[in-house]
Design a protein around this motif. Structure first.
Motif, short mmCIF file in Angstrom:
data_model
loop_
_atom_site.label_atom_id
_atom_site.label_comp_id
_atom_site.label_asym_id
_atom_site.label_seq_id
_atom_site.Cartn_x
_atom_site.Cartn_y
_atom_site.Cartn_z
N GLY A 183 0.79 -1.23 0.00
CA GLY A 183 0.00 0.00 0.00
C GLY A 183 0.82 1.28 0.00
N ASP A 184 1.99 1.26 -0.64
CA ASP A 184 2.82 2.46 -0.67
C ASP A 184 2.32 3.49 -1.68
OD1 ASP A 184 3.63 1.37 -3.10
OD2 ASP A 184 5.69 0.98 -2.46
N GLY A 185 1.41 3.10 -2.56
CA GLY A 185 0.79 4.03 -3.49
C GLY A 185 1.61 4.38 -4.71
N GLU A 186 2.73 3.70 -4.92
CA GLU A 186 3.56 3.99 -6.10
C GLU A 186 2.78 3.78 -7.39
OE1 GLU A 186 6.71 5.23 -6.34
OE2 GLU A 186 6.71 5.50 -4.17
N CYS A 187 1.99 2.73 -7.46
CA CYS A 187 1.21 2.46 -8.67
C CYS A 187 0.16 3.55 -8.91
CB CYS A 187 0.55 1.09 -8.60
SG CYS A 187 -0.49 0.83 -7.15
N VAL A 188 -0.42 4.03 -7.83
CA VAL A 188 -1.41 5.11 -7.92
C VAL A 188 -0.76 6.36 -8.51
CG1 VAL A 188 -2.97 6.60 -6.62
CG2 VAL A 188 -2.71 4.20 -5.96
N ASP A 189 0.44 6.67 -8.01
CA ASP A 189 1.14 7.88 -8.44
C ASP A 189 1.64 7.81 -9.88
OD1 ASP A 189 0.74 8.92 -5.91
OD2 ASP A 189 2.72 8.34 -5.19
N VAL A 190 2.10 6.64 -10.32
CA VAL A 190 2.74 6.53 -11.64
C VAL A 190 1.74 6.30 -12.78
CG1 VAL A 190 3.19 4.03 -11.66
CG2 VAL A 190 4.80 5.60 -12.76
N CYS A 191 0.58 5.80 -12.49
CA CYS A 191 -0.38 5.46 -13.56
C CYS A 191 -0.88 6.73 -14.27
CB CYS A 191 -1.57 4.70 -12.99
SG CYS A 191 -2.76 4.23 -14.26
N CYS B 253 3.06 0.61 -13.66
CA CYS B 253 2.73 0.13 -12.31
C CYS B 253 3.55 -1.11 -11.95
CB CYS B 253 1.25 -0.18 -12.21
SG CYS B 253 0.63 -1.33 -13.47
N VAL B 254 3.73 -1.99 -12.92
CA VAL B 254 4.51 -3.21 -12.69
C VAL B 254 5.96 -2.85 -12.39
CG1 VAL B 254 5.34 -5.35 -13.76
CG2 VAL B 254 2.99 -4.58 -14.18
N GLU B 255 6.48 -1.89 -13.13
CA GLU B 255 7.87 -1.47 -12.97
C GLU B 255 8.16 -0.84 -11.62
OE1 GLU B 255 9.06 0.91 -16.31
OE2 GLU B 255 8.17 -0.51 -17.72
N VAL B 256 7.21 -0.06 -11.08
CA VAL B 256 7.47 0.62 -9.81
C VAL B 256 7.12 -0.22 -8.58
CG1 VAL B 256 7.22 2.93 -10.76
CG2 VAL B 256 5.24 1.82 -9.70
N CYS B 257 6.42 -1.31 -8.78
CA CYS B 257 6.01 -2.15 -7.64
C CYS B 257 7.17 -3.04 -7.21
CB CYS B 257 4.79 -2.98 -7.99
SG CYS B 257 4.21 -3.95 -6.58
N GLU B 258 7.81 -2.67 -6.11
CA GLU B 258 8.96 -3.43 -5.62
C GLU B 258 8.56 -4.78 -5.04
OE1 GLU B 258 11.30 -1.02 -3.01
OE2 GLU B 258 11.53 0.57 -4.49
N GLN B 259 7.29 -4.97 -4.75
CA GLN B 259 6.82 -6.23 -4.19
C GLN B 259 6.36 -7.23 -5.25
OE1 GLN B 259 5.73 -3.10 -3.04
NE2 GLN B 259 7.33 -3.24 -1.49
N ASP B 260 6.41 -6.82 -6.52
CA ASP B 260 5.91 -7.66 -7.62
C ASP B 260 4.48 -8.11 -7.39
OD1 ASP B 260 8.35 -7.53 -9.07
OD2 ASP B 260 9.19 -9.15 -7.86
N ALA B 261 3.65 -7.17 -6.94
CA ALA B 261 2.27 -7.49 -6.60
C ALA B 261 1.30 -7.27 -7.75
CB ALA B 261 1.84 -6.66 -5.40
N ILE B 262 1.78 -6.73 -8.89
CA ILE B 262 0.89 -6.37 -9.99
C ILE B 262 1.27 -7.12 -11.26
CG2 ILE B 262 0.02 -4.50 -11.45
CD1 ILE B 262 0.70 -2.57 -9.16
N VAL B 263 0.24 -7.66 -11.91
CA VAL B 263 0.40 -8.31 -13.21
C VAL B 263 -0.60 -7.66 -14.16
CG1 VAL B 263 0.20 -10.49 -14.50
CG2 VAL B 263 1.09 -10.50 -12.17
N VAL B 264 -0.13 -7.29 -15.35
CA VAL B 264 -1.00 -6.73 -16.39
C VAL B 264 -1.00 -7.71 -17.56
CG1 VAL B 264 -1.38 -4.81 -17.98
CG2 VAL B 264 -0.49 -4.36 -15.70
#
Length: 62
Positions: free
Chosen positions: A14-22, A48-59
């Motif tokens: 929940g660091d919000g990086e994906c929210v900020d970069v999209c 979003c995939v690139e900024v997610c350090e936890q690898d929690a997102i798949v597109v």
């Protein structure tokens, strides 16, 4: 064509990086986790995939 976004809530911190970069505001934080609330807007850029350090997102392409 469109994209399916899968967020692994167990990995998401929940660091919000994906929210900020999209560029098209696909994500929102709900209860401290990222949720793809506007999946139909996804451009498939995978920022979003690139900024997610936890690898929690798949597109994926639909």
């Amino acid at each position: 064509m469109g994209y399916k976004i899968i967020v692994d809530i167990d990995k998401c911190v929940g660091d919000g990086e994906c929210v900020d970069v999209c560029p098209v505001e696909v994500y929102e934080l709900k209860d401290g986790k990222a949720v793809a609330t506007n999946m139909d807007e996804c451009l498939g850029c995978e920022s979003c995939v690139e900024v997610c350090e936890q690898d929690a997102i798949v597109v994926e392409e639909k």
